[in-house]
Design a protein around this motif. Structure first.
Motif, short mmCIF file in Angstrom:
data_model
loop_
_atom_site.label_atom_id
_atom_site.label_comp_id
_atom_site.label_asym_id
_atom_site.label_seq_id
_atom_site.Cartn_x
_atom_site.Cartn_y
_atom_site.Cartn_z
N LEU A 148 35.92 44.80 46.62
CA LEU A 148 36.47 44.31 45.37
C LEU A 148 37.17 45.46 44.65
CD1 LEU A 148 33.44 42.15 44.15
CD2 LEU A 148 35.47 41.40 45.40
N ASP A 192 27.87 38.39 37.58
CA ASP A 192 28.43 37.38 36.68
C ASP A 192 29.89 37.08 37.03
OD1 ASP A 192 28.38 35.79 34.08
OD2 ASP A 192 29.92 37.27 33.59
N ALA A 193 30.67 38.14 37.26
CA ALA A 193 32.09 37.96 37.59
C ALA A 193 32.26 37.29 38.95
CB ALA A 193 32.80 39.31 37.57
N LEU A 194 31.43 37.68 39.93
CA LEU A 194 31.53 37.08 41.26
C LEU A 194 31.16 35.60 41.22
CD1 LEU A 194 32.02 37.52 44.30
CD2 LEU A 194 29.57 38.04 44.51
N ASP A 210 31.36 33.58 38.70
CA ASP A 210 32.44 32.86 38.03
C ASP A 210 33.61 32.63 38.98
OD1 ASP A 210 31.09 32.63 35.64
OD2 ASP A 210 32.20 34.20 34.60
N ARG A 211 33.98 33.69 39.71
CA ARG A 211 35.13 33.61 40.62
C ARG A 211 34.89 32.59 41.74
NH1 ARG A 211 39.28 37.31 41.81
NH2 ARG A 211 40.78 36.23 43.16
N LEU A 212 33.65 32.49 42.20
CA LEU A 212 33.32 31.55 43.28
C LEU A 212 33.08 30.12 42.77
CD1 LEU A 212 30.90 33.80 45.35
CD2 LEU A 212 33.25 33.18 45.93
N GLY A 213 33.02 29.95 41.46
CA GLY A 213 32.76 28.64 40.89
C GLY A 213 31.31 28.22 40.97
N TRP A 214 30.40 29.19 41.07
CA TRP A 214 28.98 28.89 41.18
C TRP A 214 28.26 28.86 39.83
CZ3 TRP A 214 27.23 32.65 45.67
CH2 TRP A 214 27.83 32.22 46.87
N THR A 215 28.85 29.40 38.80
CA THR A 215 28.15 29.55 37.52
C THR A 215 27.77 28.20 36.92
OG1 THR A 215 29.32 31.61 37.07
CG2 THR A 215 28.32 30.51 35.19
#
Length: 207
Positions: A94, A181-183, A185-190
């Motif tokens: 990343l 948290d950022a990962l 969010d990026r993967l749409g898992w949050t």
């Protein structure tokens, strides 16, 4: 994030795999997240000068002998947790994240634990615990919140997670929590969580 003129290069290993025991007892809301998907973490010793008592990914500075950031992350992970790097598939890196307060530029390395090996505390002067935690538990809104660090009239707020190991309950916060948290969010898992819920800082950082 702010940076410095001459930061020291570092790398951390964000290692995901299939939990070999004690998977999460709750399904995550995101269909792509299985109950047995886990991530490798460690608890830094409370006596360390840098980031004492924090939950972190394995990692450290990139040495002159390291070929690249993934090589450094794997070497540090082996030294800190005893894992066999040959069982880790590097998925990629990343963008590097600056840490001005410690003068580091940290490259996160994503890995898949294709062939997991036992992990442990290798050096008690460096780590208090090494453990694998289910991602579904990290995504649980009941385990999410923020930490607030107050120093010299200033306030720093950031995402945080409650995690559990054989040594007890920990607050995962700071740099490691920001990356997760950022990962997520990026993967749409949050999953929706309460951004006003404050989690306790480690005792070493409350003094």
């Amino acid at each position: 994030m702010p940076t410095t003129a001459d930061p020291r290069a570092a790398a951390v290993l964000m290692l995901f795999g299939v939990l070999d025991r004690s998977p999460s007892d709750r399904p995550a809301a995101a269909d792509a997240v299985h109950r047995d998907l886990d991530v490798l973490l460690l608890a830094r010793a409370s006596t360390l000068r840098s980031h004492p008592g924090e939950i972190a990914f394995p990692g450290g500075r990139i040495d002159p002998g390291d070929h690249d950031a993934p090589a450094a992350a794997l070497r540090e992970a082996r030294e800190e947790t005893g894992l066999d790097p040959s069982g880790v598939e590097v998925l990629g890196t990343l963008p590097a994240v600056p840490l001005a307060h410690s003068n580091h530029l940290v490259r996160p390395v994503l890995g898949w634990w294709r062939d997991p090996t036992p992990v442990r505390v290798v050096d008690e002067r460096e780590s208090a615990a090494v453990f694998r935690t289910p991602v579904a538990d990290l995504l649980d809104p009941a385990n999410r919140g923020v930490t607030v660090l107050r120093r010299g009239g200033q306030e720093w707020r950031g995402p945080a997670f409650t995690v559990r190991s054989e040594q007890g309950v920990h607050t995962l916060w700071g740099f490691t929590a920001m990356l997760l948290d950022a990962l997520f969010d990026r993967l749409g898992w949050t999953e929706p969580w309460d951004g006003a819920r404050e989690l306790p800082l480690p005792a070493a950082r409350r003094r």
